[in-house]
Design a protein around this motif. Structure first.
Motif, PDB file in Angstrom:
ATOM      1  N   ARG A  15       0.817  -1.219   0.000  1.00 25.57           N
ATOM      2  CA  ARG A  15       0.000   0.000   0.000  1.00 25.57           C
ATOM      3  C   ARG A  15       0.852   1.270   0.000  1.00 25.57           C
ATOM      4  NH1 ARG A  15      -4.016  -2.168   4.657  1.00 25.57           N
ATOM      5  NH2 ARG A  15      -2.344  -3.729   4.823  1.00 25.57           N
ATOM      6  N   LEU A  78      -2.001 -16.003   7.083  1.00 27.57           N
ATOM      7  CA  LEU A  78      -1.947 -15.369   8.396  1.00 27.57           C
ATOM      8  C   LEU A  78      -2.961 -15.978   9.386  1.00 27.57           C
ATOM      9  CD1 LEU A  78      -0.303 -13.081   9.589  1.00 27.57           C
ATOM     10  CD2 LEU A  78      -2.013 -11.462   8.755  1.00 27.57           C
ATOM     11  N   MET A  96       1.965  -7.448  15.520  1.00 27.06           N
ATOM     12  CA  MET A  96       2.355  -7.271  14.123  1.00 27.06           C
ATOM     13  C   MET A  96       3.712  -6.562  14.014  1.00 27.06           C
ATOM     14  SD  MET A  96       0.338  -8.992  12.644  1.00 27.06           S
ATOM     15  CE  MET A  96      -1.293  -9.629  12.385  1.00 27.06           C
ATOM     16  N   GLY A 126      -7.989  -2.360  11.880  1.00 31.08           N
ATOM     17  CA  GLY A 126      -7.314  -3.657  11.971  1.00 31.08           C
ATOM     18  C   GLY A 126      -7.104  -4.089  13.411  1.00 31.08           C
ATOM     19  N   THR A 127      -6.379  -5.196  13.566  1.00 35.81           N
ATOM     20  CA  THR A 127      -6.065  -5.748  14.892  1.00 35.81           C
ATOM     21  C   THR A 127      -4.552  -5.732  15.038  1.00 35.81           C
ATOM     22  OG1 THR A 127      -8.002  -7.169  14.772  1.00 35.81           O
ATOM     23  CG2 THR A 127      -6.302  -7.768  16.394  1.00 35.81           C
ATOM     24  N   TYR A 141      -8.073 -12.069   9.967  1.00 38.92           N
ATOM     25  CA  TYR A 141      -7.384 -10.790   9.735  1.00 38.92           C
ATOM     26  C   TYR A 141      -7.826 -10.137   8.418  1.00 38.92           C
ATOM     27  CZ  TYR A 141      -4.213 -11.315  13.691  1.00 38.92           C
ATOM     28  OH  TYR A 141      -3.689 -11.402  14.961  1.00 38.92           O
ATOM     29  N   HIS A 142      -7.486  -8.869   8.303  1.00 40.12           N
ATOM     30  CA  HIS A 142      -7.784  -8.012   7.132  1.00 40.12           C
ATOM     31  C   HIS A 142      -9.288  -7.687   7.046  1.00 40.12           C
ATOM     32  CE1 HIS A 142      -3.675  -8.209   5.836  1.00 40.12           C
ATOM     33  NE2 HIS A 142      -3.700  -9.526   5.746  1.00 40.12           N
ATOM     34  N   SER A 145     -10.553  -6.241  10.619  1.00 39.28           N
ATOM     35  CA  SER A 145     -10.510  -7.405  11.523  1.00 39.28           C
ATOM     36  C   SER A 145     -10.912  -7.066  12.956  1.00 39.28           C
ATOM     37  CB  SER A 145      -9.127  -8.050  11.511  1.00 39.28           C
ATOM     38  OG  SER A 145      -8.154  -7.157  11.995  1.00 39.28           O
ATOM     39  N   ASP A 171      -0.316   1.368  12.899  1.00 40.79           N
ATOM     40  CA  ASP A 171       0.371   0.388  12.042  1.00 40.79           C
ATOM     41  C   ASP A 171       0.677   1.106  10.723  1.00 40.79           C
ATOM     42  OD1 ASP A 171      -2.440   0.447  11.623  1.00 40.79           O
ATOM     43  OD2 ASP A 171      -2.387  -1.467  10.581  1.00 40.79           O
ATOM     44  N   ASP A 173       0.739   1.440   7.196  1.00 35.57           N
ATOM     45  CA  ASP A 173       0.165   0.889   5.968  1.00 35.57           C
ATOM     46  C   ASP A 173       0.204   1.873   4.810  1.00 35.57           C
ATOM     47  OD1 ASP A 173      -0.608  -1.507   7.203  1.00 35.57           O
ATOM     48  OD2 ASP A 173      -2.494  -0.631   7.883  1.00 35.57           O
TER      49      ASP A 173
HETATM   50  C1  LIG Z   1      -3.224  -7.836   9.560  1.00 41.31           C
HETATM   51  C2  LIG Z   1      -4.262  -6.824   9.191  1.00 41.31           C
HETATM   52  O1  LIG Z   1      -3.631  -5.642   8.932  1.00 41.31           O
HETATM   53  P1  LIG Z   1      -4.344  -4.452   8.099  1.00 41.31           P
HETATM   54  O2  LIG Z   1      -4.689  -5.023   6.746  1.00 41.31           O
HETATM   55  O3  LIG Z   1      -5.522  -4.016   8.870  1.00 41.31           O
HETATM   56  O4  LIG Z   1      -3.246  -3.458   8.052  1.00 41.31           O
HETATM   57  C3  LIG Z   1      -5.281  -6.679  10.325  1.00 41.31           C
HETATM   58  O5  LIG Z   1      -4.985  -5.962  11.302  1.00 41.31           O
HETATM   59  O6  LIG Z   1      -6.309  -7.320  10.231  1.00 41.31           O
END
Ligand SMILES: C[C@H](OP(=O)(O)O)C(=O)O
Ligand SMILES: Nc1nc2c(ncn2[C@@H]2O[C@H](COP(=O)(O)OP(=O)(O)OP(=O)(O)O)[C@@H](O)[C@H]2O)c(=O)[nH]1
Length: 213
Positions: A15, A78, A96, A126-127, A141-142, A145, A171, A173
């Protein structure tokens, strides 16, 4: 308790491909992993789980630098790999590798938080960190999540607690996350790398990032 850190070095952080080259994304992923492992240095056992040989090779520095950490290769997706750790360990923390603003104090508080499932949400749904103490829980996940994990815990009648922390919510991204890291990350390895190629411009009402020329 075991802390699991999923990490993928091959074509990471897609991303961010509009603003960072592949080499830069790899460097960012690697320096963020180092930041996360430093924050986890007080934990007894840390397992970095990687999907391929390229990632194993990239993680070869870990043994020498982080005594509490090991690298395990597992090419399951994952969800399957985290569910496997829940099944096999009962109590597991999943942190993560793209959370460079973490520190030991936040992690201690997180590990001490009561609940069958403790979730540290990401600011975009997200988580970011997950603490599971009951084998009934499953991850997904994703695609938002955090909300899925709340629903899964509720449907299984598990006590779920949301862990509230600014630093664990960031996080990395997209471009807006890079801005947060450049604003709050001084002292981190990922900050050092990013600030060598980018800076924060505060000449308009909202700060924004720009490439150094
Ligand atoms: C691993 C995933 O990361 P995201 O796609 O939200 O950055 C999530 O937190 O579900
Ligand atoms: N072991 C393992 N780790 C993964 C896998 N997919 C993602 N991760 C890690 O899980 C964390 C969260 O994933 P993402 O935020 O989607 O990271 P990413 O896949 O590098 O970034 P995008 O390409 O932008 O989705 C990061 O620490 C990744 O390194 C996987 O298939 N296996």
């Amino acid at each position: 308790m075991i802390a699991v850190v999923p990490f993928k070095y091959r074509n990471p952080k897609t991303r961010l491909a509009k603003i960072l080259s592949l080499d830069e994304r790899k460097k960012l992923a690697m320096t963020m992993l180092r930041d996360v492992l430093s924050a986890l240095s007080g934990v007894d056992r840390v397992t970095v789980v990687v999907p391929d040989d390229e990632s194993v090779k990239a993680c070869s520095f870990i043994n020498a630098k982080f005594e509490n950490a090991e690298v395990v290769m597992d090419d399951r997706n994952l969800d399957d790999l985290v569910n496997y750790f829940i099944d096999s360990h009962g109590e597991v923390a999943v942190v993560m590798a793209d959370l460079p603003l973490l520190n030991e104090k936040i992690l201690s508080k997180f590990f001490e938080t009561d609940g069958d499932v403790v979730i540290a949400p990401g600011r975009k749904g997200g988580t970011n960190m997950l603490l599971v103490r009951n084998r009934m829980f499953r991850v997904s996940y994703h695609y938002g999540s955090f909300m899925k994990h709340l629903a899964i815990a509720k449907s299984r009648k598990l006590k779920v607690v949301v862990f509230d922390s600014f630093y664990s919510s960031i996080d990395i991204d997209d471009e807006s996350d890079i801005l947060e890291l450049l604003i709050h990350g001084e002292g981190k390895e990922s900050y050092k790398f990013l600030s060598s190629i980018m800076s924060v411009d505060c000449s308009s009402k909202d700060p924004y990032i720009k490439r150094r020329t």
